[in-house]
Enzyme design. Structure first.
Site, PDB file in Angstrom:
ATOM      1  N   LYS A 163     -34.295  14.648  71.459  1.00  0.00           N
ATOM      2  CA  LYS A 163     -35.641  14.202  71.831  1.00  0.00           C
ATOM      3  C   LYS A 163     -36.662  15.338  71.900  1.00  0.00           C
ATOM      4  CE  LYS A 163     -34.692   9.932  74.303  1.00  0.00           C
ATOM      5  NZ  LYS A 163     -35.000   9.129  75.481  1.00  0.00           N
TER       6      LYS A 163
ATOM      7  N   GLY B 132     -32.763  12.045  90.376  1.00  0.00           N
ATOM      8  CA  GLY B 132     -32.512  12.684  89.081  1.00  0.00           C
ATOM      9  C   GLY B 132     -33.743  13.398  88.572  1.00  0.00           C
TER      10      GLY B 132
ATOM     11  N   ASP C  45     -40.808   5.618  76.188  1.00  0.00           N
ATOM     12  CA  ASP C  45     -39.947   5.474  77.374  1.00  0.00           C
ATOM     13  C   ASP C  45     -40.737   5.238  78.665  1.00  0.00           C
ATOM     14  OD1 ASP C  45     -37.478   5.671  76.122  1.00  0.00           O
ATOM     15  OD2 ASP C  45     -37.410   7.854  76.309  1.00  0.00           O
TER      16      ASP C  45
HETATM   17  P1  ATR Z   1     -31.127  12.179  80.919  1.00  0.00           P
HETATM   18  O1  ATR Z   1     -31.889  12.901  79.867  1.00  0.00           O
HETATM   19  O2  ATR Z   1     -30.522  10.881  80.445  1.00  0.00           O
HETATM   20  O3  ATR Z   1     -31.908  12.011  82.176  1.00  0.00           O
HETATM   21  P2  ATR Z   1     -29.723  14.509  81.857  1.00  0.00           P
HETATM   22  O4  ATR Z   1     -30.855  15.358  81.450  1.00  0.00           O
HETATM   23  O5  ATR Z   1     -28.327  14.965  81.547  1.00  0.00           O
HETATM   24  O6  ATR Z   1     -29.826  13.064  81.203  1.00  0.00           O
HETATM   25  O7  ATR Z   1     -29.867  14.217  83.421  1.00  0.00           O
HETATM   26  C1  ATR Z   1     -28.847  13.646  84.172  1.00  0.00           C
HETATM   27  C2  ATR Z   1     -29.290  13.553  85.628  1.00  0.00           C
HETATM   28  O8  ATR Z   1     -28.175  13.060  86.397  1.00  0.00           O
HETATM   29  C3  ATR Z   1     -29.672  14.897  86.236  1.00  0.00           C
HETATM   30  O9  ATR Z   1     -30.675  14.706  87.205  1.00  0.00           O
HETATM   31  C4  ATR Z   1     -28.362  15.334  86.892  1.00  0.00           C
HETATM   32  O10 ATR Z   1     -28.507  16.233  87.953  1.00  0.00           O
HETATM   33  P3  ATR Z   1     -28.564  17.849  87.652  1.00  0.00           P
HETATM   34  O11 ATR Z   1     -29.952  18.122  87.168  1.00  0.00           O
HETATM   35  O12 ATR Z   1     -28.264  18.467  88.953  1.00  0.00           O
HETATM   36  O13 ATR Z   1     -27.503  18.095  86.607  1.00  0.00           O
HETATM   37  C5  ATR Z   1     -27.872  14.005  87.427  1.00  0.00           C
HETATM   38  N1  ATR Z   1     -26.430  14.039  87.692  1.00  0.00           N
HETATM   39  C6  ATR Z   1     -25.432  13.959  86.791  1.00  0.00           C
HETATM   40  N2  ATR Z   1     -24.217  14.032  87.422  1.00  0.00           N
HETATM   41  C7  ATR Z   1     -24.478  14.158  88.750  1.00  0.00           C
HETATM   42  C8  ATR Z   1     -23.679  14.264  89.914  1.00  0.00           C
HETATM   43  N3  ATR Z   1     -22.340  14.258  89.854  1.00  0.00           N
HETATM   44  N4  ATR Z   1     -24.294  14.375  91.120  1.00  0.00           N
HETATM   45  C9  ATR Z   1     -25.648  14.389  91.206  1.00  0.00           C
HETATM   46  N5  ATR Z   1     -26.473  14.275  90.133  1.00  0.00           N
HETATM   47  C10 ATR Z   1     -25.902  14.166  88.927  1.00  0.00           C
END
Ligand code: ATR
Length: 269
Positions: free
Chosen positions: A66, A128, A102
């Site tokens: 993206k 997130g 989006d």
């Molecule tokens: P997308 O583009 O689909 O939003 P991403 O950039 O990988 O995907 O973001 C995933 C989100 O889920 C992030 O906010 C991530 O938190 P981090 O920034 O700390 O990585 C969150 N996330 C994924 N696994 C997690 C977990 N086990 N606990 C808390 N947050 C999690």
């Protein structure tokens, strides 16, 4: 009318986009096809060049391209530029025009549950800070939301968003008085860890949205409904962003029918 489009990403095999666009093509008498093109890192420019050469009308872009796709667009609109991500490309006269549907899709998806957008006047909690959170926060800001709190495990990542930030450990406590809660993390998705959050402080008047759509009724949405909150599932955003892309390519605003929702529900149990 013809439409030749596809989704580019890696992986793309489980995408629901072909089913959605094919449904609209059938319904609106549009010929052609919407395919899936699985392209890892290095292959992106060649893939785009091939699509232009083959007279595609456009394509959608998903993870991990993206951001990278912006470098290969001849023009990127303001929304996509400010979001730092393109998810829809329209090819016209051999040129690629990038946009992002989006944020629009997310805000549209909430209208069914709250047509008057009451949540814009209240506190909004976004869990997130990844790409999905960027779209959600951008869309909410554009719609006029003033009080947005982003709660993320990696606090630094939340700093780039136009919102207050809050440590992940505080996620249950900050729900007090919130008008809207949105989960943009991957937690609660099929095969991922569960989203551990206590909704006790969340008022029953709040709207709760999970952009995860596999499963469609996540544990978060079930818990929210159990305490009287209105809920919006992730199929809403998926369908609305797709509708906008379809209309960019064809000029037709497609209908999100119950039949289409039911078809997708059967695939996202
Ligand atoms: P997308 O583009 O689909 O939003 P991403 O950039 O990988 O995907 O973001 C995933 C989100 O889920 C992030 O906010 C991530 O938190 P981090 O920034 O700390 O990585 C969150 N996330 C994924 N696994 C997690 C977990 N086990 N606990 C808390 N947050 C999690």
């Amino acid at each position: 009318m013809m439409l030749h489009a596809a989704l580019i990403g890696h992986p793309v095999i489980h995408s629901l986009s072909p089913a959605i666009h094919t449904y609209w093509m059938d319904r609106h008498g549009v010929e052609g096809a919407y395919g899936l093109i699985d392209t890892a890192g290095q292959g992106l420019p060649e893939t785009i060049k091939d699509m232009v050469a083959q007279n595609y009308n456009g394509f959608n872009v998903t993870l991990p391209h993206k951001q990278a796709v912006m470098d290969f667009c001849d023009h990127v609109d303001d929304t996509a530029r400010l979001m730092g991500a393109v998810n829809t490309v329209h090819i016209r006269d051999g040129k690629c025009y990038g946009s992002n549907t989006d944020a629009y899709g997310f805000v549209q998806s909430l209208l069914q549950a709250d047509p008057e957008q009451h949540y814009l006047n209240g506190r909004i909690v976004v869990l997130g800070a990844g790409g999905a959170a960027r779209a959600v926060v951008y869309g909410l800001r554009e719609a006029g939301a003033k009080d947005i709190i982003v709660c993320n495990r990696t606090l630094d990542r939340a700093k780039g968003l136009s919102a207050h930030i809050c440590p992940w450990e505080e996620r249950s406590r900050i729900l007090a008085g919130a008008a809207l809660l949105v989960n943009t993390t991957s937690l609660g998705m099929q095969g991922q860890d569960k989203l551990d959050i206590d909704l006790a402080a969340l008022p029953a008047t709040a709207l709760v949205c999970d952009i995860v759509y596999k499963p469609r009724e996540t544990k978060l949405l079930q818990a929210a409904a159990a305490q009287g909150c209105r809920t919006v599932d992730g199929l809403g955003m998926l369908l609305q962003q797709a509708a906008r892309a379809f209309s960019v390519w064809t000029g037709i605003t497609p209908e999100i029918t119950d039949e289409l929702r039911d078809m997708l529900k059967a695939r996202t149990l």
